[in-house]
Scaffold this motif. Structure first.
Motif, mmCIF file in Angstrom:
data_model
loop_
_atom_site.group_PDB
_atom_site.id
_atom_site.type_symbol
_atom_site.label_atom_id
_atom_site.label_comp_id
_atom_site.label_asym_id
_atom_site.label_seq_id
_atom_site.Cartn_x
_atom_site.Cartn_y
_atom_site.Cartn_z
ATOM 1 N N GLY A 71 -11.065 -4.915 3.012
ATOM 2 C CA GLY A 71 -11.863 -4.595 4.192
ATOM 3 C C GLY A 71 -11.072 -3.818 5.228
ATOM 4 O O GLY A 71 -9.873 -3.561 5.081
ATOM 5 N N ILE A 72 -11.736 -3.447 6.313
ATOM 6 C CA ILE A 72 -11.111 -2.654 7.369
ATOM 7 C C ILE A 72 -9.945 -3.424 7.998
ATOM 8 O O ILE A 72 -10.048 -4.616 8.293
ATOM 9 N N GLY A 73 -8.820 -2.732 8.160
ATOM 10 C CA GLY A 73 -7.654 -3.352 8.771
ATOM 11 C C GLY A 73 -6.829 -4.221 7.855
ATOM 12 O O GLY A 73 -5.767 -4.699 8.246
ATOM 13 N N HIS A 74 -7.294 -4.427 6.622
ATOM 14 C CA HIS A 74 -6.577 -5.310 5.707
ATOM 15 C C HIS A 74 -5.714 -4.481 4.764
ATOM 16 O O HIS A 74 -5.522 -3.279 4.947
ATOM 17 N N HIS A 75 -5.224 -5.116 3.705
ATOM 18 C CA HIS A 75 -4.381 -4.455 2.714
ATOM 19 C C HIS A 75 -4.647 -5.114 1.364
ATOM 20 O O HIS A 75 -5.379 -6.111 1.270
ATOM 21 N N TRP A 76 -4.047 -4.557 0.297
ATOM 22 C CA TRP A 76 -4.370 -5.070 -1.031
ATOM 23 C C TRP A 76 -4.024 -6.548 -1.178
ATOM 24 O O TRP A 76 -4.639 -7.268 -1.985
ATOM 25 N N GLN A 77 -3.069 -7.023 -0.369
ATOM 26 C CA GLN A 77 -2.653 -8.426 -0.483
ATOM 27 C C GLN A 77 -3.766 -9.411 -0.134
ATOM 28 O O GLN A 77 -3.629 -10.614 -0.394
ATOM 29 N N ALA A 78 -4.866 -8.930 0.447
ATOM 30 C CA ALA A 78 -6.018 -9.809 0.685
ATOM 31 C C ALA A 78 -6.493 -10.474 -0.607
ATOM 32 O O ALA A 78 -7.085 -11.557 -0.580
ATOM 33 N N TRP A 79 -6.211 -9.805 -1.741
ATOM 34 C CA TRP A 79 -6.683 -10.297 -3.035
ATOM 35 C C TRP A 79 -5.684 -11.217 -3.743
ATOM 36 O O TRP A 79 -5.973 -11.698 -4.841
ATOM 37 N N LEU A 80 -4.535 -11.469 -3.148
ATOM 38 C CA LEU A 80 -3.518 -12.273 -3.820
ATOM 39 C C LEU A 80 -4.024 -13.644 -4.298
ATOM 40 O O LEU A 80 -3.643 -14.090 -5.387
ATOM 41 N N PRO A 81 -4.879 -14.350 -3.528
ATOM 42 C CA PRO A 81 -5.324 -15.665 -4.013
ATOM 43 C C PRO A 81 -6.079 -15.613 -5.338
ATOM 44 O O PRO A 81 -6.132 -16.626 -6.052
ATOM 45 N N VAL A 82 -6.682 -14.467 -5.668
ATOM 46 C CA VAL A 82 -7.470 -14.377 -6.906
ATOM 47 C C VAL A 82 -6.847 -13.441 -7.934
ATOM 48 O O VAL A 82 -7.347 -13.330 -9.057
#
Length: 258
Positions: free
Chosen positions: A19-30
């Motif tokens: 999403g806006i302002g985030h980075h690929w690491q937002a997906w680390l939990p999955v």
């Protein structure tokens, strides 16, 4: 274009968009759950994370970000990958499905299905979070991240269970938000964001039960657009990957099995 990304696993390619302002690491939990069955590529949008900005003169819009992701597919030699996105990334995933550029698309609480007052609220909240992230002294940010109550104050509008965020993940997210060179122009472009054209590929839309940024009533409009029911992610907020990784992984694996 060349973008920063993380790639894990084998199988059918599945590209993940934040999403806006985030980075690929937002997906680390999955990420590892998905990588057990898919060739997973989590990517930073141009001007976000550590990806370079868009070329000079190219406006930051959902459409231009979708163009960049299509170019990214070419760089990696991906033909008709599956794609999944969260928030702005969810909108871009649906846009790519509308173009027929992907095999399937999954969108978690996608942007663009708001009315005028909801859009004004969303932009105000995102702007306030961005200002706070940029003004918060590093030592104060570290103290808040270590404190469960501090995590609630920092991330309560985005996740249903902020205490499940690790201090490291929260600090990294705050830094990414503050440093995103594409944030302001992308946020301004939301004023003209409308639902994409009808999809040319199968789509799956899921919405957090406790989404406080894009309230789940927007899922009704998304269902009308897609012509199918929207999956309800029970116990989850706007960024469900942290709230319930198992549930989100199962939804994305099912969506990308077509």
């Amino acid at each position: 274009m060349e973008l920063a990304f993380e790639r894990r696993g084998t199988g059918s390619p599945l590209v993940l968009l934040h999403g806006i302002g985030h980075h690929w690491q937002a997906w680390l939990p999955v990420l590892d759950r998905l990588a057990a069955e898919r060739d997973v590529i989590a990517v930073d949008f141009p001007g976000f994370g550590v990806s370079p900005p868009l070329p000079p003169g190219t406006p930051y819009t959902a459409e231009s970000l979708a163009d960049a992701i299509e170019s990214f597919f070419e760089v990696l030699g991906l033909r008709d990958p599956h794609v999944a996105g969260s928030s702005l990334g969810g909108y871009v995933a649906l846009e790519l499905a509308s173009r027929g550029a992907v095999r399937s698309a999954a969108a978690l609480s996608p942007a663009g299905f708001w009315n005028r007052s909801e859009l004004a609220y969303t932009r105000a909240v995102l702007r306030a979070i961005r200002v706070s992230a940029r003004r918060l002294p590093p030592e104060r940010a570290a103290a808040l991240a270590e404190d469960p109550l501090g995590r609630i104050l920092c991330a309560g509008v985005l996740v249903a269970h902020p205490v499940r965020l690790t201090p490291e993940a929260l600090l990294a997210a705050l830094q990414s938000l503050g440093d995103s060179s594409g944030f302001d122009e992308t946020l301004a472009s939301f004023a003209g964001l409308m639902p994409p054209a009808p999809p040319k590929a199968p789509v799956t839309i899921a919405w957090g039960e406790h989404d406080r940024l894009l309230p789940r009533r927007q899922a009704i409009r998304a269902a009308r657009w897609s012509g199918q029911r929207v999956k309800l992610l029970r116990g989850c907020g706007h960024l469900p990957m942290t709230d319930d990784p198992e549930l989100v992984a199962s939804v994305l694996l099912e969506a990308s099995s077509r």
